[in-house]
Design a protein around this motif. Structure first.
Motif, PDB file in Angstrom:
ATOM      1  N   ARG A  24       0.820  -1.029   0.103  1.00  0.00           N
ATOM      2  CA  ARG A  24       0.043   0.088  -0.075  1.00  0.00           C
ATOM      3  C   ARG A  24       0.824   1.171   0.008  1.00  0.00           C
ATOM      4  NH1 ARG A  24      -4.801   1.641   4.360  1.00  0.00           N
ATOM      5  NH2 ARG A  24      -5.465   3.438   3.467  1.00  0.00           N
ATOM      6  N   ARG A  25       1.848   1.178   0.869  1.00  0.00           N
ATOM      7  CA  ARG A  25       2.906   2.214   1.021  1.00  0.00           C
ATOM      8  C   ARG A  25       3.404   2.703  -0.449  1.00  0.00           C
ATOM      9  NH1 ARG A  25       3.507   7.106   2.828  1.00  0.00           N
ATOM     10  NH2 ARG A  25       5.896   7.868   2.831  1.00  0.00           N
ATOM     11  N   GLY A  26       3.959   1.484  -0.998  1.00  0.00           N
ATOM     12  CA  GLY A  26       4.657   1.656  -2.454  1.00  0.00           C
ATOM     13  C   GLY A  26       3.767   2.144  -3.399  1.00  0.00           C
ATOM     14  N   GLN A  27       2.414   1.797  -3.513  1.00  0.00           N
ATOM     15  CA  GLN A  27       1.572   2.443  -4.417  1.00  0.00           C
ATOM     16  C   GLN A  27       1.170   3.655  -4.169  1.00  0.00           C
ATOM     17  OE1 GLN A  27      -2.009  -0.326  -4.169  1.00  0.00           O
ATOM     18  NE2 GLN A  27      -0.861  -1.982  -5.371  1.00  0.00           N
ATOM     19  N   GLN A  28       1.227   4.208  -2.993  1.00  0.00           N
ATOM     20  CA  GLN A  28       0.940   5.562  -2.677  1.00  0.00           C
ATOM     21  C   GLN A  28       2.385   6.540  -3.368  1.00  0.00           C
ATOM     22  OE1 GLN A  28       0.607   5.844   1.572  1.00  0.00           O
ATOM     23  NE2 GLN A  28      -1.890   5.171   1.491  1.00  0.00           N
ATOM     24  N   ILE A  29       3.425   5.993  -2.911  1.00  0.00           N
ATOM     25  CA  ILE A  29       4.621   6.710  -3.507  1.00  0.00           C
ATOM     26  C   ILE A  29       4.587   6.643  -5.088  1.00  0.00           C
ATOM     27  CG2 ILE A  29       6.780   6.738  -3.775  1.00  0.00           C
ATOM     28  CD1 ILE A  29       7.051   5.369  -0.972  1.00  0.00           C
ATOM     29  N   ILE A  30       4.120   5.682  -5.690  1.00  0.00           N
ATOM     30  CA  ILE A  30       3.852   5.577  -7.152  1.00  0.00           C
ATOM     31  C   ILE A  30       3.195   6.706  -7.692  1.00  0.00           C
ATOM     32  CG2 ILE A  30       3.368   4.088  -9.170  1.00  0.00           C
ATOM     33  CD1 ILE A  30       4.646   1.778  -7.929  1.00  0.00           C
ATOM     34  N   CYS A  31       1.956   6.708  -7.089  1.00  0.00           N
ATOM     35  CA  CYS A  31       0.763   7.397  -7.510  1.00  0.00           C
ATOM     36  C   CYS A  31       1.422   8.975  -7.369  1.00  0.00           C
ATOM     37  CB  CYS A  31      -0.274   7.150  -6.739  1.00  0.00           C
ATOM     38  SG  CYS A  31      -1.294   5.696  -7.095  1.00  0.00           S
ATOM     39  N   THR A  32       1.880   9.103  -6.210  1.00  0.00           N
ATOM     40  CA  THR A  32       2.117  10.624  -5.936  1.00  0.00           C
ATOM     41  C   THR A  32       3.057  11.021  -7.121  1.00  0.00           C
ATOM     42  OG1 THR A  32       1.977  10.184  -3.532  1.00  0.00           O
ATOM     43  CG2 THR A  32       3.296  12.271  -4.241  1.00  0.00           C
ATOM     44  N   ILE A  33       4.388  10.162  -7.154  1.00  0.00           N
ATOM     45  CA  ILE A  33       5.384  10.443  -8.195  1.00  0.00           C
ATOM     46  C   ILE A  33       4.604  10.766  -9.668  1.00  0.00           C
ATOM     47  CG2 ILE A  33       7.201   9.796  -9.519  1.00  0.00           C
ATOM     48  CD1 ILE A  33       8.063   8.336  -6.570  1.00  0.00           C
ATOM     49  N   ALA A  34       3.763   9.849 -10.009  1.00  0.00           N
ATOM     50  CA  ALA A  34       2.987   9.885 -11.173  1.00  0.00           C
ATOM     51  C   ALA A  34       2.376  11.157 -11.548  1.00  0.00           C
ATOM     52  CB  ALA A  34       2.292   8.580 -11.430  1.00  0.00           C
ATOM     53  N   PHE A  35       1.784  11.491 -10.404  1.00  0.00           N
ATOM     54  CA  PHE A  35       0.640  12.633 -10.517  1.00  0.00           C
ATOM     55  C   PHE A  35       1.716  14.213 -10.432  1.00  0.00           C
ATOM     56  CE2 PHE A  35      -2.949   9.827  -9.294  1.00  0.00           C
ATOM     57  CZ  PHE A  35      -3.746  10.599 -10.212  1.00  0.00           C
ATOM     58  N   LEU A  36       2.914  13.887 -10.042  1.00  0.00           N
ATOM     59  CA  LEU A  36       3.623  15.163 -10.006  1.00  0.00           C
ATOM     60  C   LEU A  36       4.565  15.206 -11.343  1.00  0.00           C
ATOM     61  CD1 LEU A  36       5.210  15.039  -6.413  1.00  0.00           C
ATOM     62  CD2 LEU A  36       3.604  16.742  -7.482  1.00  0.00           C
ATOM     63  N   VAL A  37       5.098  14.019 -11.779  1.00  0.00           N
ATOM     64  CA  VAL A  37       6.012  14.135 -12.891  1.00  0.00           C
ATOM     65  C   VAL A  37       5.164  13.917 -14.081  1.00  0.00           C
ATOM     66  CG1 VAL A  37       7.900  12.520 -14.036  1.00  0.00           C
ATOM     67  CG2 VAL A  37       7.892  12.671 -11.774  1.00  0.00           C
ATOM     68  N   ILE A  38       4.159  13.282 -14.501  1.00  0.00           N
ATOM     69  CA  ILE A  38       3.695  13.118 -15.669  1.00  0.00           C
ATOM     70  C   ILE A  38       2.920  14.582 -15.985  1.00  0.00           C
ATOM     71  CG2 ILE A  38       1.647  12.555 -17.017  1.00  0.00           C
ATOM     72  CD1 ILE A  38       2.231   9.871 -15.638  1.00  0.00           C
ATOM     73  N   PRO A  39       2.162  15.304 -15.358  1.00  0.00           N
ATOM     74  CA  PRO A  39       1.914  16.897 -15.507  1.00  0.00           C
ATOM     75  C   PRO A  39       2.981  17.840 -15.796  1.00  0.00           C
ATOM     76  CG  PRO A  39       0.693  16.001 -13.799  1.00  0.00           C
ATOM     77  CD  PRO A  39       1.607  15.128 -13.908  1.00  0.00           C
ATOM     78  N   LEU A  40       4.148  17.719 -14.945  1.00  0.00           N
ATOM     79  CA  LEU A  40       5.281  18.503 -15.373  1.00  0.00           C
ATOM     80  C   LEU A  40       6.067  18.190 -16.609  1.00  0.00           C
ATOM     81  CD1 LEU A  40       6.668  18.682 -11.749  1.00  0.00           C
ATOM     82  CD2 LEU A  40       5.389  20.502 -12.785  1.00  0.00           C
ATOM     83  N   LEU A  41       5.998  16.990 -16.858  1.00  0.00           N
ATOM     84  CA  LEU A  41       6.596  16.481 -18.212  1.00  0.00           C
ATOM     85  C   LEU A  41       5.965  17.003 -19.434  1.00  0.00           C
ATOM     86  CD1 LEU A  41       9.000  14.976 -19.479  1.00  0.00           C
ATOM     87  CD2 LEU A  41       7.577  12.856 -19.408  1.00  0.00           C
ATOM     88  N   LEU A  42       4.459  16.808 -19.356  1.00  0.00           N
ATOM     89  CA  LEU A  42       3.665  17.429 -20.366  1.00  0.00           C
ATOM     90  C   LEU A  42       3.682  18.725 -20.403  1.00  0.00           C
ATOM     91  CD1 LEU A  42       0.573  15.319 -19.795  1.00  0.00           C
ATOM     92  CD2 LEU A  42       2.161  15.027 -21.696  1.00  0.00           C
ATOM     93  N   LEU A  43       3.786  19.464 -19.305  1.00  0.00           N
ATOM     94  CA  LEU A  43       3.748  20.929 -19.317  1.00  0.00           C
ATOM     95  C   LEU A  43       5.191  21.457 -20.047  1.00  0.00           C
ATOM     96  CD1 LEU A  43       2.448  23.470 -18.371  1.00  0.00           C
ATOM     97  CD2 LEU A  43       3.784  23.446 -16.296  1.00  0.00           C
ATOM     98  N   PHE A  44       6.427  20.763 -19.675  1.00  0.00           N
ATOM     99  CA  PHE A  44       7.644  21.212 -19.976  1.00  0.00           C
ATOM    100  C   PHE A  44       7.671  20.893 -21.733  1.00  0.00           C
ATOM    101  CE2 PHE A  44      11.926  19.653 -21.367  1.00  0.00           C
ATOM    102  CZ  PHE A  44      12.652  20.945 -20.920  1.00  0.00           C
ATOM    103  N   VAL A  45       7.105  19.647 -22.113  1.00  0.00           N
ATOM    104  CA  VAL A  45       7.243  19.278 -23.520  1.00  0.00           C
ATOM    105  C   VAL A  45       6.515  20.111 -24.520  1.00  0.00           C
ATOM    106  CG1 VAL A  45       6.922  17.216 -25.152  1.00  0.00           C
ATOM    107  CG2 VAL A  45       8.191  16.940 -22.946  1.00  0.00           C
ATOM    108  N   PHE A  46       5.122  20.453 -23.934  1.00  0.00           N
ATOM    109  CA  PHE A  46       4.378  21.237 -24.724  1.00  0.00           C
ATOM    110  C   PHE A  46       4.023  22.652 -24.540  1.00  0.00           C
ATOM    111  CE2 PHE A  46       2.804  16.546 -24.871  1.00  0.00           C
ATOM    112  CZ  PHE A  46       2.968  16.349 -26.349  1.00  0.00           C
ATOM    113  N   THR A  47       4.781  23.194 -23.283  1.00  0.00           N
ATOM    114  CA  THR A  47       4.525  24.584 -23.371  1.00  0.00           C
ATOM    115  C   THR A  47       6.237  25.241 -23.117  1.00  0.00           C
ATOM    116  OG1 THR A  47       2.583  24.127 -21.929  1.00  0.00           O
ATOM    117  CG2 THR A  47       3.627  26.304 -21.700  1.00  0.00           C
ATOM    118  N   TYR A  48       6.953  24.758 -22.327  1.00  0.00           N
ATOM    119  CA  TYR A  48       7.958  25.681 -21.797  1.00  0.00           C
ATOM    120  C   TYR A  48       9.033  25.199 -23.017  1.00  0.00           C
ATOM    121  CZ  TYR A  48       6.110  26.222 -17.213  1.00  0.00           C
ATOM    122  OH  TYR A  48       5.504  26.856 -16.317  1.00  0.00           O
TER     123      TYR A  48
END
Length: 322
Positions: A24-48
């Motif tokens: 459960r703890r590992g899945q929480q960490i994975i979800c947190t990282i995914a929700f942080l990294v994926i939007p930032l990656l999309l923002l960087f690739v398609f905006t910045y």
């Protein structure tokens, strides 16, 4: 004295990385990282990243396929020296004046419709309806509405008005007409924001104003306007940025002809027709700088008004000192 009994402590088996991920703890960490990294990656690739590439292109004389040569600030100087670019900047003044009129009318309609008025729900929907229509469709509607001999001239002829100008080809009136079309399209958005802000004002203030005998103008000036000043500034920023980047109406209705080429229409022509990507990129950077300057200026004016309103008054200090 007997020896202490040895207690066998069962060691926890060491989990592998896959097993840790399934906890459960590992899945929480994975979800947190995914929700942080994926939007930032999309923002960087398609905006910045495209923005930084655009800034880089603005220093080159280039087309879409290859870099020709580095020209430094020449493209930025051309923005203010070329007749078409500078004329488009001056044309933005029409739309900025129209944005001020739009804010004033939106405030008027929102104030009226925020109180008990017969048919207020219908008028709210009717005023917001143009915002739901695609801007290209609105442009085609007004293109046929304003053409000589079509709907507008026919309606004016029914009431005895003849000899009307060509609304789209006469340079004295065509930009004013296009600004009016844009106002009709976007005023509903301002009205909705103002109605939501007015609804948050404490009703006790209105009751106190009624007890003091305040009229409608006094209630608006002393209660409504100060309470929604933040939303007014927000709408001003949105309207000014929209005025500087007006594109749909002049492009669809007149295709930028007859002196109606706004800044975005000229930028589109330079980039896609003349293949001057470097100059068009410089125009985009200049536009961003202008919007930032206007936004900062409006925020500074708002802070200065807050200072004037909240500064301490030293009434009677001078007389007491004397």
């Amino acid at each position: 004295m007997g020896e202490p009994q040895a207690t066998a402590v069962a060691e926890r088996p060491k989990l592998t990385f896959i097993q840790k991920c399934k906890t459960r703890r590992g899945q929480q960490i994975i979800c947190t990282i995914a929700f942080l990294v994926i939007p930032l990656l999309l923002l960087f690739v398609f905006t910045y990243l495209p923005f930084f590439k655009m800034v880089q292109f603005s220093f080159y004389d280039r087309d879409y396929l290859k870099v020709r040569k580095f020209v430094g600030l020449k493209n930025y100087l051309d923005v203010f020296s070329r007749d078409d670019c500078f004329q488009a900047l001056k044309l933005s003044l029409y739309y900025m004046v129209g944005s001020a009129v739009q804010i004033a009318l939106a405030l008027l309609f929102a104030t009226i419709l925020s109180f008990k008025v017969r048919g207020s729900k219908f008028f709210r929907g009717a005023l917001y309806f143009p915002c739901l229509i695609c801007g290209i469709a609105v442009g085609f509607i007004f293109k046929f509405f304003l053409n000589p001999g079509f709907v507008l001239d026919t309606l004016l002829g029914w009431v005895g008005v003849t000899g009307t100008p060509n609304w789209l080809e006469t340079e004295v009136v065509n930009n004013i007409v296009l600004v009016a079309c844009s106002l009709w399209k976007y005023i509903g958005q301002n009205i909705v924001l103002f109605i939501g802000a007015i609804a948050s004002v404490d009703p006790v203030l209105y009751e106190a104003a009624d007890l003091d005998g305040a009229n409608a103008w006094q209630r608006f000036k002393s209660i409504i306007l100060p309470s929604i000043r933040t939303i007014v500034v927000l709408n001003l920023i949105l309207s000014v940025s929209g005025a500087l980047s007006a594109f749909e109406m002049p492009y669809v209705v007149t295709n930028g002809a007859f002196g109606t080429s706004t800044y975005f229409v000229v930028m589109n022509k330079l980039a896609h027709t003349d293949m001057k990507v470097g100059l068009a990129s410089a125009m985009a950077v200049v536009l961003l700088a202008l919007i930032l300057i206007v936004t900062v200026a409006q925020k500074l004016v708002e802070k200065y008004m807050d200072y004037l309103e909240n500064r301490p008054r030293d009434y009677g200090v001078k007389e007491a000192a004397e």
